[in-house]
Design an enzyme around this catalytic site. Sequence first.
Site, PDB file in Angstrom:
ATOM      1  N   ALA A  36      27.726  47.856 -18.832  1.00  0.00           N
ATOM      2  CA  ALA A  36      28.257  46.486 -18.832  1.00  0.00           C
ATOM      3  C   ALA A  36      27.506  45.675 -19.880  1.00  0.00           C
ATOM      4  CB  ALA A  36      28.070  45.848 -17.466  1.00  0.00           C
ATOM      5  N   LYS A  37      27.984  44.528 -20.177  1.00  0.00           N
ATOM      6  CA  LYS A  37      27.246  43.596 -21.042  1.00  0.00           C
ATOM      7  C   LYS A  37      27.765  42.199 -20.781  1.00  0.00           C
ATOM      8  CE  LYS A  37      23.983  44.051 -24.114  1.00  0.00           C
ATOM      9  NZ  LYS A  37      22.974  45.128 -24.162  1.00  0.00           N
TER      10      LYS A  37
END
Length: 428
Positions: free
Chosen positions: A108-109
Amino acid sequence: MSTELIKQNPFQSMIDRFNIAADILRLDESIRQKLQRPEKQIVVNFSITLDNGSEKNFEGYRVIHNTALGPSKGGIRYDTAVNLDEVKALAAWMTWKSAVTGIPFGGAKGGIICDPRTLSKSELEKITRAYTKALSDVFGPDKDVPAPDMGTGPDEMGWLMDEFSIVHGKTIHAVVTGKHLHSGGSLGRVEATGRGVSIITLLALEKLKLRPARSSVAIQGFGNVGLHSALFLFEKGLKVVAVSDVSEAFYNPEGLNIPELILYYNLNNKSIKGYPNSVAIKHEDLLLLDVDVLIPAAKEDVITQKNAHDIRAKIIVEGANGPVSSDADKILHDNNVLVVPDILANAGGVTVSYFEWLQNSLLESWRIHQINTRLEDILEKGFETVFRIASKHNVTPRIAAYIIALKKVADTQSVKEVALDTPKFKQN
Ligand code: NAD
């Protein structure tokens, strides 16, 4: 800033490499489609009251690329250039990074469009708390676990942990990594990415039979990753001949005294500007120096087809995420530049983040020796595997790393889908 960065699309660079690896693995179209696209992408808007009393609106993102291997994991970036394509690429790289190193996390980011250098501490706290509140259903120790990235650090992670805990009515340390020690952080996390970059650099030098004590290195970026990479490599006897940050780039062919430079940086409001004992150079020239190792540790797409022909380093170790765009890959390969890809080279950060998450979940506190030894083991194993697969398929280490990661994620994803398709046993 004098740097002329040619802006490519980092998401496209990710897809280009993905497709080469997927062709070698003969991945079918449906799984390709699934792994190229994020599972979720969320845009949040919120406003805070600035110190001068005015209201300001901010836009933030959280992209969850894939959770086949475990809860999604990835940093939060505060920068004016944050955009959804960049966050999507960074989220996918997190999936591949964990898969290459065998960390049981997905990718994720997140990011918020803002300039942290122009915001006060209390404004940054309000922004972090508002972003956390907006995403309090998304984050969670077994769902999605943020960490620091460019422009954020232990302060932001501590505020995030605190806000998330307030929303959920109990203290939940494992919701975020990269916290201060007093907020449940881990020893070794702050310097983990730079330590990992230095471990990988030494392995790459050994591959080319170059001796550390006779090797020179240039480092772009003097933040968390660049500073610690410089320090560890200096301690291993390499000559760090050039460094840069957003304000300045400089060169000293005799080698910079890194501990002295760090002292200067800390006393100079976290900037290297004005450091004596060196000659100022143009930002873009740092990348073209005749050195053994070049470590881009600032941002994406600084090496593209426009300057790849002029790179003289023998080895590039990607401290930053995506510093080499896909249109430069072939040029560097043809010119015999060994590129150790980001998804291996800077994986020290996610590895020690995993250790922090484990310590929080198990209510344990590990010793620094234990952390550093395990980090070294994981990165050495990752490096060995990547180079073995590269030679087996006659591909670059980058494509080998994608092959390893894609295979692992695709196999797990397929098992999950078979399970979902299987009719449930009907109970009477
Ligand atoms: P940071 O904000 O601590 O430091 C970034 C540095 O780059 C600063 O010194 C800044 O002045 C410099 N910089 C920015 N633009 C520049 C330019 N055009 N030329 C030269 N220097 C420039 O960020 P960081 O955490 O060190 O992250 C750097 C890169 O490493 C990012 O790509 C990030 O995604 C990646 N990364 C970070 C971690 C981590 O644990 N912090 C882990 C893996 C990857």
